[in-house]
Design a protein around this motif. Structure first.
Motif, PDB file in Angstrom:
ATOM      1  N   ILE A 202     -93.945  10.743 -33.513  1.00 34.77           N
ATOM      2  CA  ILE A 202     -93.015   9.748 -34.054  1.00 34.77           C
ATOM      3  C   ILE A 202     -91.574  10.177 -33.813  1.00 34.77           C
ATOM      4  N   ILE A 203     -90.788   9.244 -33.275  1.00 35.12           N
ATOM      5  CA  ILE A 203     -89.350   9.455 -33.097  1.00 35.12           C
ATOM      6  C   ILE A 203     -88.630   8.421 -33.955  1.00 35.12           C
ATOM      7  N   ILE A 204     -87.855   8.897 -34.915  1.00 35.82           N
ATOM      8  CA  ILE A 204     -87.103   8.026 -35.826  1.00 35.82           C
ATOM      9  C   ILE A 204     -85.710   7.768 -35.264  1.00 35.82           C
TER      10      ILE A 204
ATOM     11  N   PHE B  51     -89.003  15.611 -40.761  1.00 28.85           N
ATOM     12  CA  PHE B  51     -89.700  16.515 -39.841  1.00 28.85           C
ATOM     13  C   PHE B  51     -90.912  17.146 -40.533  1.00 28.85           C
ATOM     14  N   LYS B  52     -90.752  17.517 -41.790  1.00 28.26           N
ATOM     15  CA  LYS B  52     -91.861  18.129 -42.530  1.00 28.26           C
ATOM     16  C   LYS B  52     -93.001  17.137 -42.747  1.00 28.26           C
TER      17      LYS B  52
ATOM     18  N   LYS C 119     -91.382  13.999 -34.988  1.00 29.16           N
ATOM     19  CA  LYS C 119     -91.117  14.941 -33.897  1.00 29.16           C
ATOM     20  C   LYS C 119     -89.684  14.867 -33.387  1.00 29.16           C
ATOM     21  N   GLY C 120     -88.984  13.797 -33.739  1.00 28.62           N
ATOM     22  CA  GLY C 120     -87.612  13.682 -33.292  1.00 28.62           C
ATOM     23  C   GLY C 120     -86.829  12.712 -34.146  1.00 28.62           C
TER      24      GLY C 120
ATOM     25  N   TRP D 278     -87.188  17.205 -31.116  1.00 27.03           N
ATOM     26  CA  TRP D 278     -85.805  16.784 -30.881  1.00 27.03           C
ATOM     27  C   TRP D 278     -85.082  16.899 -32.211  1.00 27.03           C
ATOM     28  N   ILE D 279     -84.376  18.015 -32.385  1.00 27.36           N
ATOM     29  CA  ILE D 279     -83.823  18.336 -33.696  1.00 27.36           C
ATOM     30  C   ILE D 279     -82.398  18.852 -33.536  1.00 27.36           C
TER      31      ILE D 279
END
Length: 231
Positions: A74-76, A90-91, A95-96, A120-121
Motif C-alpha cells: 500500500i502506498i498512501i 507504516f506500522k 509501504k510508502g 518509501w519513507i
C-alpha cells in the motif's frame, strides 16, 4: 503486476494513471462505498490509496486491508501529516507515504522501489524506525531470557527431547533416536510441560524453534544444569 487506484479525486487519478503507464493496466475504484467489496475481487499487488478516500479510521482500514490481502503493498498519498501519524501508518502495513503533489515520474520510481521490497519513507522518520528497532530488540531479549530461565529447569534428556520436538519430530522417531520407548518419551514430555508452564506439544515446538536458535552459543551449551542423563 496489478495496480489498484483508489480515490475520488479525478486530478489525482489522472496523475496516477500516467505514472503507472507501462507498468500495469490499472484498476480504478472511485467510490469508497463499494471499495471493500471490490478489493478482494481485484486482488491487487499494489494499492495507491488516497488518504481522504476511506474516512476517519484510516489505520484500522489499513489493518483490515493487509489482513484481507497479506501480499498487498500500500502506498498512501496525503497532504502534509504529522511524523507520528505517518509512522503509525507504516506500522499498520503501509509501504510508502507520498505527498499529493508528487509528479508521475516520481510516483513511477516509488512503485518500482516498493515492488522490489523497499520502503518509501522520509528521512525524518528514521529516528522512529531506530527507536522501534531498539524496543523490539529489548523485548526479544526479555522473552529469550525468560524462556532460557525456564529451560534451565530441564534435565539433559528433557532438553534433548524438547529440541527434537522443536524440529518437528514425532514421539516414535524421538524414541527410536534415543533408544527408549514412546511411553518414556510421553512421560518426559509431561514433565517438560510442567516445568515450562505450557500445556501442549505445539507450544513447546514453537518455544524451541523460535528461541533456542537465537540463544548465544554459551547460553545454549548451559541451558540445562542437571548432569543426570536418566531415561
Amino acid at each position: 503486476m496489478l495496480i489498484l487506484l483508489a480515490s475520488s479525486n479525478t486530478e489525482l487519478l489522472a496523475r496516477w494513471e500516467e505514472s503507472v503507464f507501462g507498468l500495469s493496466s490499472p484498476c480504478i475504484i472511485n467510490n469508497s462505498k463499494n471499495f471493500k467489496d471490490r478489493l478482494p475481487k481485484a486482488n491487487p499487488d499494489i494499492l495507491l490509496l488516497d488518504y481522504k478516500f476511506l474516512g476517519l479510521n484510516l489505520q484500522k482500514d489499513i489493518l483490515d486491508i493487509t489482513n484481507l490481502i497479506p501480499k498487498i503493498k500500500i502506498i498512501i498519498f496525503s497532504p502534509a501529516i504529522a511524523d507520528n501519524e505517518e509512522w503509525t501508518l507504516f506500522k499498520c502495513g503501509v509501504k510508502g507515504c507520498c505527498h499529493y503533489d508528487m509528479n508521475p515520474e516520481q510516483i513511477n520510481y516509488t512503485i518500482n522501489a516498493i515492488q522490489k521490497g523497499e520502503l518509501w519513507i522520509r528521512r525524518s522518520l528514521t529516528s522512529y524506525m531506530l527507536q522501534e528497532l531498539v524496543e523490539v530488540s529489548l523485548e526479544k531479549d526479555r522473552i529469550e531470557n525468560a524462556i532460557h530461565d525456564l529451560l534451565t529447569n530441564l534435565t539433559k534428556r528433557e532438553y534433548e527431547i524438547a529440541t527434537f520436538v522443536g524440529r518437528g519430530e514425532s514421539n516414535k522417531k524421538i524414541a527410536n533416536r534415543l533408544d527408549i520407548t514412546e511411553r518414556t518419551v510421553k512421560a518426559h514430555l509431561t514433565e517438560i510441560f510442567r516445568k515450562l508452564q505450557i500445556t501442549d506439544r505445539i507450544k513447546l515446538a514453537l518455544m524451541m524453534k523460535d528461541t533456542i536458535s537465537a540463544l548465544k552459543p554459551s547460553q545454549a551449551s548451559h541451558t540445562y544444569h542437571d548432569p543426570s542423563y536418566f531415561v
